[in-house]
Design an enzyme around this catalytic site. Structure first.
Site, PDB file in Angstrom:
ATOM      1  N   ARG A  34     -95.052   3.831  54.975  1.00 25.85           N
ATOM      2  CA  ARG A  34     -93.720   3.483  54.450  1.00 25.85           C
ATOM      3  C   ARG A  34     -93.767   3.109  52.965  1.00 25.85           C
ATOM      4  O   ARG A  34     -92.800   3.305  52.240  1.00 25.85           O
ATOM      5  CB  ARG A  34     -93.111   2.336  55.268  1.00 25.85           C
ATOM      6  N   ILE A  60     -83.476   2.057  52.417  1.00 24.39           N
ATOM      7  CA  ILE A  60     -84.401   2.566  53.431  1.00 24.39           C
ATOM      8  C   ILE A  60     -84.262   1.622  54.618  1.00 24.39           C
ATOM      9  O   ILE A  60     -84.353   0.402  54.467  1.00 24.39           O
ATOM     10  CB  ILE A  60     -85.844   2.638  52.896  1.00 24.39           C
ATOM     11  N   SER A  61     -83.973   2.182  55.782  1.00 23.11           N
ATOM     12  CA  SER A  61     -83.684   1.357  56.959  1.00 23.11           C
ATOM     13  C   SER A  61     -84.903   0.548  57.376  1.00 23.11           C
ATOM     14  O   SER A  61     -86.045   0.922  57.113  1.00 23.11           O
ATOM     15  CB  SER A  61     -83.246   2.237  58.132  1.00 23.11           C
ATOM     16  N   GLN A  62     -84.645  -0.567  58.088  1.00 21.63           N
ATOM     17  CA  GLN A  62     -85.765  -1.370  58.562  1.00 21.63           C
ATOM     18  C   GLN A  62     -86.530  -0.578  59.619  1.00 21.63           C
ATOM     19  O   GLN A  62     -85.945   0.182  60.401  1.00 21.63           O
ATOM     20  CB  GLN A  62     -85.294  -2.705  59.097  1.00 21.63           C
ATOM     21  N   PHE A 203     -75.139   0.188  58.525  1.00 20.46           N
ATOM     22  CA  PHE A 203     -75.582   1.289  57.671  1.00 20.46           C
ATOM     23  C   PHE A 203     -74.594   1.484  56.528  1.00 20.46           C
ATOM     24  O   PHE A 203     -73.428   1.093  56.625  1.00 20.46           O
ATOM     25  CB  PHE A 203     -75.672   2.601  58.474  1.00 20.46           C
TER      26      PHE A 203
END
Length: 213
Positions: A34, A60-62, A203
């Site tokens: 990541r 950037i999503s968890q 989101f």
């Protein structure tokens, strides 16, 4: 993953504790670093389970949400997948470990260019990137076995539903605002579409048109 074993173990433990239990998904997430997709001041926080800002006002999503969405999509090794919202490219890289081919689209050219450079640097050859309005999908490449949307619409967009093959699955956040959203899974059947609500999420909104960069 270029971090020490303890970091890796903590990362995978955090994923499991949030409900990511699919072995193929966990393996894919272990294989994709990541920190490659988080630049600048936040790169040292790449293995914390939190969303982080990237360019173009996106995030950037968890990792746990990435894992849960990927798990819900039930990607098979022969599947052709559409991702709407390339962002950093992290989610597409994980999908590329699970699917035969991934098509990813984003409205921000700068994000697509940066993600493509990372894919090429890591010799990921089964991802095709596009700069386009993702709310319309990619009709020239349809139908898709799986579709993932990483931005929230009020409802599942009609063009994307139409590009899902019968038996196919789409996972996306839906909601009227950025405070109340649900992650849903849509399965296309012979007669229509079945909807499942999975969990509350937050989101960025799915916007029409291209970005200004």
């Amino acid at each position: 993953m270029n971090h020490d074993p303890d970091t890796k173990m903590q990362f995978l433990y955090a994923l499991r504790s949030k409900g990511v239990t699919d072995a193929r998904v966990l393996t894919a997430m272990e294989q994709v670093d990541r920190s490659e997709y988080v630049k600048g001041t936040f790169s040292d926080r790449a293995y914390e389970d939190m969303p982080l800002p990237i360019t173009c006002g996106q995030t950037i999503s968890q990792p746990s949400i990435v894992g849960l969405m990927t798990q819900a999509l039930k990607v098979g090794p022969r599947d052709k997948v559409l991702e709407v919202g390339t962002g950093s490219g992290y989610q597409a890289a994980i999908l590329s470990k699970l699917a035969r081919r991934v098509y990813t689209v984003d409205r921000h050219k700068r994000l697509v260019t940066a993600a493509r450079a990372i894919f090429e640097a890591h010799d990921i050859t089964n991802i095709t990137t596009f700069t386009a309005d993702g709310s319309y999908g990619l009709p020239d490449q349809a139908p898709f076995d799986r579709i993932m949307v990483t931005a929230a619409a009020e409802d599942a967009p009609g063009p994307l539903l139409a590009q899902l093959r019968v038996g196919g699955i789409m996972v996306l956040p839906v909601g009227q605002s950025d405070t109340v959203q649900s992650l849903i899974r849509v399965v296309r059947t012979e007669d229509g579409y079945d909807y499942d609500e999975l969990l509350p999420v937050r989101f960025v909104p799915l916007l029409e048109g291209l970005g200004q960069d």
